[in-house]
Design a protein around this motif. Structure first.
Motif, PDB file in Angstrom:
ATOM      1  N   ASP A 298       0.873  -1.176   0.000  1.00  0.00           N
ATOM      2  CA  ASP A 298       0.000   0.000   0.000  1.00  0.00           C
ATOM      3  C   ASP A 298       0.906   1.221   0.000  1.00  0.00           C
ATOM      4  O   ASP A 298       1.355   1.686   1.045  1.00  0.00           O
ATOM      5  CB  ASP A 298      -0.892  -0.032   1.245  1.00  0.00           C
ATOM      6  CG  ASP A 298      -1.692   1.243   1.438  1.00  0.00           C
ATOM      7  OD1 ASP A 298      -1.639   2.151   0.580  1.00  0.00           O
ATOM      8  OD2 ASP A 298      -2.359   1.358   2.493  1.00  0.00           O
ATOM      9  N   ALA A 299       1.201   1.741  -1.190  1.00  0.00           N
ATOM     10  CA  ALA A 299       2.203   2.799  -1.315  1.00  0.00           C
ATOM     11  C   ALA A 299       1.772   4.072  -0.594  1.00  0.00           C
ATOM     12  O   ALA A 299       2.589   4.734   0.066  1.00  0.00           O
ATOM     13  CB  ALA A 299       2.477   3.088  -2.789  1.00  0.00           C
ATOM     14  N   ASP A 300       0.502   4.430  -0.692  1.00  0.00           N
ATOM     15  CA  ASP A 300       0.048   5.647  -0.013  1.00  0.00           C
ATOM     16  C   ASP A 300       0.213   5.512   1.496  1.00  0.00           C
ATOM     17  O   ASP A 300       0.693   6.429   2.170  1.00  0.00           O
ATOM     18  CB  ASP A 300      -1.412   5.940  -0.357  1.00  0.00           C
ATOM     19  CG  ASP A 300      -1.593   6.442  -1.787  1.00  0.00           C
ATOM     20  OD1 ASP A 300      -0.612   6.982  -2.351  1.00  0.00           O
ATOM     21  OD2 ASP A 300      -2.696   6.293  -2.324  1.00  0.00           O
ATOM     22  N   GLY A 301      -0.184   4.373   2.036  1.00  0.00           N
ATOM     23  CA  GLY A 301      -0.030   4.145   3.469  1.00  0.00           C
ATOM     24  C   GLY A 301       1.422   4.133   3.880  1.00  0.00           C
ATOM     25  O   GLY A 301       1.790   4.671   4.941  1.00  0.00           O
ATOM     26  N   PHE A 302       2.278   3.542   3.055  1.00  0.00           N
ATOM     27  CA  PHE A 302       3.703   3.488   3.354  1.00  0.00           C
ATOM     28  C   PHE A 302       4.303   4.886   3.421  1.00  0.00           C
ATOM     29  O   PHE A 302       5.047   5.211   4.365  1.00  0.00           O
ATOM     30  CB  PHE A 302       4.412   2.651   2.292  1.00  0.00           C
ATOM     31  CG  PHE A 302       5.912   2.710   2.361  1.00  0.00           C
ATOM     32  CD1 PHE A 302       6.607   2.063   3.372  1.00  0.00           C
ATOM     33  CD2 PHE A 302       6.630   3.426   1.415  1.00  0.00           C
ATOM     34  CE1 PHE A 302       7.994   2.121   3.438  1.00  0.00           C
ATOM     35  CE2 PHE A 302       8.010   3.492   1.479  1.00  0.00           C
ATOM     36  CZ  PHE A 302       8.701   2.842   2.488  1.00  0.00           C
ATOM     37  N   PHE A 303       3.986   5.734   2.464  1.00  0.00           N
ATOM     38  CA  PHE A 303       4.570   7.079   2.462  1.00  0.00           C
ATOM     39  C   PHE A 303       3.970   7.962   3.552  1.00  0.00           C
ATOM     40  O   PHE A 303       4.659   8.838   4.081  1.00  0.00           O
ATOM     41  CB  PHE A 303       4.441   7.720   1.083  1.00  0.00           C
ATOM     42  CG  PHE A 303       5.523   7.272   0.153  1.00  0.00           C
ATOM     43  CD1 PHE A 303       6.786   7.834   0.206  1.00  0.00           C
ATOM     44  CD2 PHE A 303       5.300   6.245  -0.742  1.00  0.00           C
ATOM     45  CE1 PHE A 303       7.802   7.409  -0.624  1.00  0.00           C
ATOM     46  CE2 PHE A 303       6.308   5.800  -1.582  1.00  0.00           C
ATOM     47  CZ  PHE A 303       7.567   6.381  -1.525  1.00  0.00           C
ATOM     48  N   GLU A 304       2.728   7.733   3.910  1.00  0.00           N
ATOM     49  CA  GLU A 304       2.168   8.455   5.060  1.00  0.00           C
ATOM     50  C   GLU A 304       2.921   8.091   6.330  1.00  0.00           C
ATOM     51  O   GLU A 304       3.268   8.955   7.140  1.00  0.00           O
ATOM     52  CB  GLU A 304       0.679   8.128   5.208  1.00  0.00           C
ATOM     53  CG  GLU A 304      -0.209   8.754   4.136  1.00  0.00           C
ATOM     54  CD  GLU A 304      -1.636   8.240   4.207  1.00  0.00           C
ATOM     55  OE1 GLU A 304      -1.963   7.522   5.188  1.00  0.00           O
ATOM     56  OE2 GLU A 304      -2.424   8.543   3.294  1.00  0.00           O
ATOM     57  N   LEU A 305       3.179   6.802   6.512  1.00  0.00           N
ATOM     58  CA  LEU A 305       3.941   6.346   7.674  1.00  0.00           C
ATOM     59  C   LEU A 305       5.354   6.915   7.660  1.00  0.00           C
ATOM     60  O   LEU A 305       5.843   7.437   8.680  1.00  0.00           O
ATOM     61  CB  LEU A 305       3.997   4.818   7.674  1.00  0.00           C
ATOM     62  CG  LEU A 305       4.904   4.174   8.732  1.00  0.00           C
ATOM     63  CD1 LEU A 305       4.342   4.402  10.121  1.00  0.00           C
ATOM     64  CD2 LEU A 305       5.069   2.671   8.457  1.00  0.00           C
ATOM     65  N   LEU A 306       6.014   6.853   6.518  1.00  0.00           N
ATOM     66  CA  LEU A 306       7.388   7.321   6.412  1.00  0.00           C
ATOM     67  C   LEU A 306       7.478   8.816   6.721  1.00  0.00           C
ATOM     68  O   LEU A 306       8.351   9.256   7.499  1.00  0.00           O
ATOM     69  CB  LEU A 306       7.930   7.030   5.006  1.00  0.00           C
ATOM     70  CG  LEU A 306       9.344   7.518   4.698  1.00  0.00           C
ATOM     71  CD1 LEU A 306      10.366   6.952   5.665  1.00  0.00           C
ATOM     72  CD2 LEU A 306       9.711   7.147   3.257  1.00  0.00           C
ATOM     73  N   THR A 307       6.590   9.600   6.158  1.00  0.00           N
ATOM     74  CA  THR A 307       6.637  11.047   6.386  1.00  0.00           C
ATOM     75  C   THR A 307       6.362  11.372   7.847  1.00  0.00           C
ATOM     76  O   THR A 307       7.033  12.222   8.452  1.00  0.00           O
ATOM     77  CB  THR A 307       5.615  11.745   5.467  1.00  0.00           C
ATOM     78  OG1 THR A 307       5.864  11.374   4.108  1.00  0.00           O
ATOM     79  CG2 THR A 307       5.725  13.265   5.601  1.00  0.00           C
ATOM     80  N   GLU A 308       5.388  10.686   8.435  1.00  0.00           N
ATOM     81  CA  GLU A 308       5.059  10.936   9.838  1.00  0.00           C
ATOM     82  C   GLU A 308       6.239  10.600  10.745  1.00  0.00           C
ATOM     83  O   GLU A 308       6.535  11.323  11.688  1.00  0.00           O
ATOM     84  CB  GLU A 308       3.824  10.108  10.223  1.00  0.00           C
ATOM     85  CG  GLU A 308       3.316  10.344  11.646  1.00  0.00           C
ATOM     86  CD  GLU A 308       3.939   9.374  12.634  1.00  0.00           C
ATOM     87  OE1 GLU A 308       4.218   9.810  13.778  1.00  0.00           O
ATOM     88  OE2 GLU A 308       4.130   8.204  12.281  1.00  0.00           O
ATOM     89  N   ARG A 309       6.937   9.505  10.439  1.00  0.00           N
ATOM     90  CA  ARG A 309       8.053   9.109  11.293  1.00  0.00           C
ATOM     91  C   ARG A 309       9.262  10.031  11.092  1.00  0.00           C
ATOM     92  O   ARG A 309       9.938  10.396  12.065  1.00  0.00           O
ATOM     93  CB  ARG A 309       8.429   7.654  11.036  1.00  0.00           C
ATOM     94  CG  ARG A 309       7.356   6.672  11.476  1.00  0.00           C
ATOM     95  CD  ARG A 309       7.025   6.824  12.966  1.00  0.00           C
ATOM     96  NE  ARG A 309       5.835   6.119  13.357  1.00  0.00           N
ATOM     97  CZ  ARG A 309       5.805   4.883  13.827  1.00  0.00           C
ATOM     98  NH1 ARG A 309       6.929   4.193  13.948  1.00  0.00           N
ATOM     99  NH2 ARG A 309       4.671   4.325  14.172  1.00  0.00           N
TER     100      ARG A 309
END
Length: 313
Positions: A298-309
């Motif tokens: 899930d690329a959108d979920g992955f990048f949301e997680l990455l940016t938040e972290r």
């Protein structure tokens, strides 16, 4: 749940750097016991340097970094300056590290840590060629049943190769090491090109990194600005795939990934297909499954997680 104890084995590399940052930004879930450098994207002196540069960028000069193997088990080293630049971290201007390398060899650290920690509590996270991991298994076969899991970036099935028509770079650099690791009996999860090529840093995603306005956010944006030129030209894609952070993403949110538990064998004999990951995706052989091969993210979920972290650093 206690934080998962991991050792990151790496050859930084811009995408390796982002993976390290993601792990260090997630201390509630991930306890980085140490970082072991291996020759791969660039020679060992640079990968050991780059690992320390990234730790200092994250404000984590307390993380222990160890230098490991400077060449594959049986073949000359192949590097990837054509992708990552002369330093391996081309893009941002980052200072030379102040924190020292540890005196111990990376392989000794891996062995000693697996023997010292309770069985089944340490996960190995290789982001580059598997030379350090295979060497540790050769020197100390008793560690294999002590490994909680090996979660690695490498290989491909449908996407096939990115360094040769048949092989992904990490596996190709040291196919003999990869063959030994895949045969070691430890639980293995593979993040191959099939998944990582779906985790593209589009312009909007990179703008989100830059908009963090922090040294980490700006450095990551500048890394991917440099890194993406190769993949855009080669594949005509919308941006660079963040291969290695998918390993840490899987540790944090395995629900965002899907794949199959299949048999994976490594080609070590043929010059034509050397380093190919032969994944029995459709179960057409009677070879026992030995790895979970991830095919989607899930690329959108992955990048949301990455940016938040990344915003936490």
């Amino acid at each position: 749940m206690p934080a998962r104890k991991i050792i990151i084995d790496t050859d930084p590399g811009q995408d390796d750097a982002v993976a390290i940052l993601l792990a260090l930004a997630s201390p509630d879930e991930i306890d980085v016991l140490g970082i072991t450098a291996v020759a791969g994207n660039v020679p060992l002196d640079l990968t050991a340097r780059n690992a320390r540069v990234v730790c200092e960028l994250a404000g984590r000069s307390d993380v222990k970094v160890f230098a490991g193997c400077d060449a594959p088990l049986e073949r000359p080293l192949v590097t990837a300056e054509h992708v990552h630049g002369r330093t391996g971290l081309d893009g941002p201007t980052l200072p030379d590290p102040v924190m020292p390398l540890q005196d111990a060899h990376a392989v000794d650290f891996i062995i000693d840590t697996l023997r010292a920690e309770p069985t089944g509590t340490v996960t190995l996270c290789p982001l580059g060629p598997l030379t350090n991991i295979a060497t540790a298994l050769r020197r100390a076969p008793d560690i294999a049943p002590r490994i909680a899991g090996i979660v690695l970036m490498g290989g491909a099935y449908f996407e096939v190769g990115n360094i040769t028509p048949a092989a992904e770079f990490n596996i190709y650099v040291d196919p003999h090491a990869a063959a030994e690791v895949f045969a070691c009996g430890a639980p293995i999860t593979v993040l191959p090109l099939d998944a990582t090529h779906k985790a593209l840093v589009t312009t909007a995603r990179n703008d989100a990194f830059r908009a963090l306005g922090t040294p980490v956010g700006v450095a990551v944006a500048e890394m991917t600005d440099f890194f993406e030129r190769f993949d855009k030209e080669k594949y005509g894609s919308d941006g660079a795939p963040l291969h290695d952070p998918c390993v840490i993403g899987w540790l944090l949110r395995p629900d965002m990934f899907s794949g199959r538990h299949v048999n994976v064998e490594i080609e070590t004999q043929s010059e034509l297909t050397l380093g190919m990951t032969v994944a029995d995706w459709w179960g057409v052989t009677d070879r026992a499954p030995n790895a979970t091969f991830i095919g989607d993210v899930d690329a959108d979920g992955f990048f949301e997680l990455l940016t938040e972290r990344l915003a936490r650093l």
